[in-house]
Design an enzyme around this catalytic site. Structure first.
Site, short mmCIF file in Angstrom:
data_model
loop_
_atom_site.label_atom_id
_atom_site.label_comp_id
_atom_site.label_asym_id
_atom_site.label_seq_id
_atom_site.Cartn_x
_atom_site.Cartn_y
_atom_site.Cartn_z
CG MET A 267 -44.35 -1.41 -36.34
SD MET A 267 -43.40 0.10 -36.65
CE MET A 267 -43.84 0.41 -38.36
CD GLU A 302 -47.29 2.93 -32.14
OE1 GLU A 302 -47.14 2.89 -33.38
OE2 GLU A 302 -46.38 3.25 -31.35
#
Length: 845
Positions: A267, A302
């Site tokens: 994330m 990411e």
């Protein structure tokens, strides 16, 4: 007052949050205080704010030096909103003061707890996962991407713990009387709530610098040594992006944080990126090459988000692709530059394959799709938003060239930095760059992007030819023949080779005639950058496959042709016998990607075949090709051999293990027995095949052996073992393994790996379906919609090829309240695939 974005008003805007959270590792409840500076555009007695699973203890508004207590709090559970009612009207610049209490759950969303063992002792860390709408379960907030704000965060923790957030630590205040400390962080730039990070734990750090930028890999105790590769990959990725975007990394630090329990792969929290341990940590001696590639790809993905998603953020979840498509594509660009020997274009094409398959279904959706409320966003974190969008950007990049494409991105980033953007903003930026390039002559690149992003599905190009002309026509490709449609017309950038010479054109109509002198051969989409299927005349297909080998085109060209054939077989254009004949014509030269695609597709067909005759033919073909591959590359790794040889060997051995080839099974058994006390001494790239060979030929004792190995395995080894734990072909053992997957003996994040391995064994879907049906309520309880994981259990039903089982599945999920919103799309896709399987299996005997 107009309400938008999950029940919030666009007339009330947050400017800055000052948040103080006090953690407690005994109760896992925390107390919070926040002061939100807001701007109210029109007078109101009501402030609506997202709040879910949060107890608001008190709330005040400070307006014009007057402190007003909330009169009433009305909770809207559906939209996860708290409506704060005041007795008098307020407007202008105000401060909203809230005292609240929250819980650190163990379900991998919000501000949650993660557990791990440290020298046999159970330890915990706290981490956050807020995308798409779980910040509201951690602190009251305006939880939609458009409500960008600055954040000033403080975390109170016990002295033995460290605290991490998006920004560097500004100060630490020690409270000696309670053995506690208050860690305060610097003020963030304007950002969305879903990118906020809160972390507390006993950490180890691996540090590096890139100029003034500080980088850290952060792990729990004893694991930081495996962060060296990640740190190096991060440095190289950031350097590439800064040069390519013409824009420096936006913050002054970046943390890569390994979390023991994590629902996604990673994330992109701004400046504090979280990862599954297996997606970040690499042991150079024991981690397989495929896992190392995944780590590099995840890191590069990411880090691309730090620009695309964090610096510039979509206004609403309709345009999730602005984040995910770009991160998917840019990770490919970065790794191709950083690790050229990896031939990352092969891995990238495999991601395109999954999008081509998913987008051929009736249940697909446009890249940009309408999302009415954030709960619907869960369903579009899929191959369309990620892989199709990434493939589209690759197609445009390939057509306009790197110079124009990177210039367009630079315009986009500079125009919308620290702001929100819409899809039109992106394609307008690339259009501006294309106009500046004389070679493109004002080509309507923006219109092409608009056309593709707003349309579902993709075209098939049907090719007809004579000696002096080629005709191409387009129609929508669909997997099921009965669904064929000619209503769509795409603007298609096309590249092709005519007797080895490259040309390009844009097809804007239903059909087009290419007038040429006499020619010998034409090949469309040679680099597989185009997102479409090419349908050649049947009598031309074999010569096309031979031509690719003859002129020694990259393996990617042949791989694309072979996957096209698989799609055309599944849609009914060619028969299984013709498909097998084409494959035989293509395996004179064994290469990694094309051979892997052949083996993967044949095995998928083998799983749905019913008749013994065709099943035996398919099995023999897979074994024959796999053994040819082993003969070419050898059974044992050679020093300095190409990476693709290692990957081809692993793929071939896995197929031979799954099909119980006696010779290879014996060899893999011997390898395991010789090294069972130190399995790390087995070549890392074939260990998964060794473990699968153990399970598919074994029973309870072999499962216990795998369980023993799992308990002491490294983060990168655990997925390999779990993937073998479900690979049994005895119904009793299959059910035993499935029960084990949700028993708490393995981490909840890894259950899907085990269930995937169950359905790669022929016929296991019957046991699997009965198990899903019996455990559905438990699965719904275990996997909150925010984790996006329940859909994996539904997707695995797509291997079913039985009308009776299909009927039972349909009957079960049609019951009221059974099918949850976040898995509706997964169910529709699985249902379509089952119909296609049943249709094909009739022709397979």
């Amino acid at each position: 007052m107009e309400f938008i974005y999950d029940g919030l008003s666009k007339d009330i805007l947050p400017v800055r949050y000052d948040i103080n959270i006090s953690t407690n590792f005994k109760t896992f409840k925390y107390n919070g205080k926040e002061n939100i500076s807001i701007e109210i555009k029109s007078p109101t007695k009501e402030i609506s704010i997202h709040s879910w699973q949060i107890k608001i203890k008190s709330a005040y508004i400070v307006s014009k030096n007057k402190k007003i207590k909330v009169y009433k709090i009305l909770n809207d559970e559906k939209n996860k909103v708290a409506h704060l009612i005041f007795k008098e009207e307020i407007s202008g610049k105000c401060n909203l003061l809230i005292n609240f209490e929250g819980i650190n759950n163990d379900k991998m969303y919000g501000f949650y707890k993660s557990s791990y063992l440290d020298n046999g002792k159970l330890e915990y860390m706290l981490s956050s996962q807020f995308e798409p709408n779980s910040a509201r379960s951690s602190f009251p907030c305006f939880d939609a991407p458009i409500f960008k704000s600055q954040f000033k965060i403080s975390l109170e923790v016990d002295e033995e713990y460290d605290a991490i957030s998006n920004m560097p630590i500004e100060s630490t205040k020690h409270v000696k009387s309670s053995n506690r400390k208050i860690v305060s962080f610097e003020l963030t730039p304007r950002m969305s709530t879903y990118l906020v990070f809160l972390g507390v734990g006993k950490f180890e750090y691996l540090k590096a610098n890139l100029g003034k930028l500080k980088l850290r890999v952060i792990t729990t105790q004893g694991k930081s040594k495996d962060g060296k590769f990640a740190l190096e990959c991060a440095k190289k990725s950031i350097s590439f992006y800064e040069k390519y975007f013409g824009f420096k990394y936006p913050l002054n630090k970046v943390d890569l944080i390994a979390v023991p329990d994590f629902a996604a792969g990673a994330m992109e929290n701004w400046g504090a990126i979280t990862f599954r341990e297996a997606s970040l940590l690499v042991n150079e001696k024991t981690t397989p090459e495929s896992a190392k590639h995944n780590v590099a790809d995840t890191i590069a993905h990411e880090l691309a988000h730090q620009w695309f998603g964090d610096l510039v953020t979509m206004e609403w979840w309709d345009d999730l692709w602005l984040n995910e498509s770009f991160a998917t594509f840019m990770s490919y660009k970065a790794l191709k530059n950083i690790y050229p020997l990896w031939k990352i274009e092969n891995d990238y094409y495999e991601s395109t394959i999954s999008a081509l398959l998913g987008d051929s279904l009736k249940s697909t959706h446009p890249i940009s799709t309408l999302i009415k409320e954030s709960g619907e966003a869960d369903s579009i974190f899929d191959v369309i938003s990620y892989n199709k969008g990434g493939a589209l950007l690759n197609m445009i990049n390939d057509f306009v060239g790197d110079k124009v494409f990177s210039k367009g991105l630079n315009i986009y980033l500079k125009t919308y930095k620290y702001k929100n953007a819409k899809k039109e903003d992106l394609w307008n930026s690339i259009q501006k760059a294309s106009i500046l390039d004389p070679a493109l002559k004002g080509a309507k690149i923006g219109k092409i992007l608009e056309d593709w992003i707003n349309s579902e599905g993709y075209p098939q190009l049907e090719v007809k030819m004579s000696k002096k002309a080629i005709w191409i026509s387009q129609s929508r490709f669909r997997l099921s023949k009965s669904q064929n449609s000619n209503s769509n017309i795409w603007i298609i950038p096309i590249k092709y080779l005519l007797d080895g010479k490259e040309s390009r054109l844009i097809l804007e109509s239903r059909s087009l005639k290419i007038n040429e002198r006499t020619f010998n051969h034409i090949l469309f989409n040679p680099s597989q950058s185009g997102f479409y299927v090419v349908k050649y005349p049947k009598d031309y297909i074999k010569s096309t496959l031979l031509y690719v080998d003859k002129v020694n085109l990259p393996d990617l060209s042949k791989a694309g042709l072979l996957f096209n054939l698989y799609l055309l077989y599944r849609s009914g254009y060619i028969s299984i016998n013709d498909y097998l004949d084409y494959i035989k014509a293509s395996i004179g030269n064994i290469h990694y990607l094309s051979t892997k695609i052949i083996l993967s597709n044949l095995y998928r067909i083998y799983l749905i075949a019913r008749g013994n005759g065709i099943s035996k033919k398919l099995r023999n073909t897979i074994i024959s090709i796999s053994k040819k591959a082993i003969k070419d590359v050898g059974l044992v790794t050679k020093k300095g051999e190409p990476l693709q040889n290692k990957e081809l060997r692993a793929s071939a051995l896995m197929n031979l293990a799954l099909l119980k080839d006696k010779q290879i099974s014996s060899e893999l058994f011997r390898l395991f027995e010789k090294n069972k006390e130190n399995t790390y001494s087995i070549d890392s790239n074939i260990r998964e095949a060794v473990y699968v060979n153990l399970s598919i030929n074994g029973g309870k004792s072999e499962f216990k052996e795998l369980e023993r190995l799992y308990k002491d395995a490294s983060p990168s080894e655990k997925p390999l073992i779990i993937s073998a734990m479900g690979s049994f072909d005895k119904p009793g053992m299959v059910k035993y393994a499935l029960d084990y997957s949700i028993s708490g003996s393995i981490k909840m994040q890894d259950s899907y790996r085990l269930i995937r391995s169950v359905n790669r064994i022929r016929g296991n879907y019957r046991v699997y379906w009965e198990w899903v049906k019996d455990n559905w309520d438990k699965l719904k309880d275990l996997y909150d919609p925010s984790t996006l994981m329940l859909g994996d259990f539904v997707s695995e039903l797509s291997i079913v090829n039985d009308t009776e089982v299909k009927s039972d599945i349909s009957k079960f999920f049609k019951k009221k309240g059974v099918l949850r919103q976040d898995v509706e799309k997964d169910y529709k896709k699985a249902e379509e695939m089952i119909d296609n399987n049943i249709s094909l299996s009739k022709y397979l005997g």
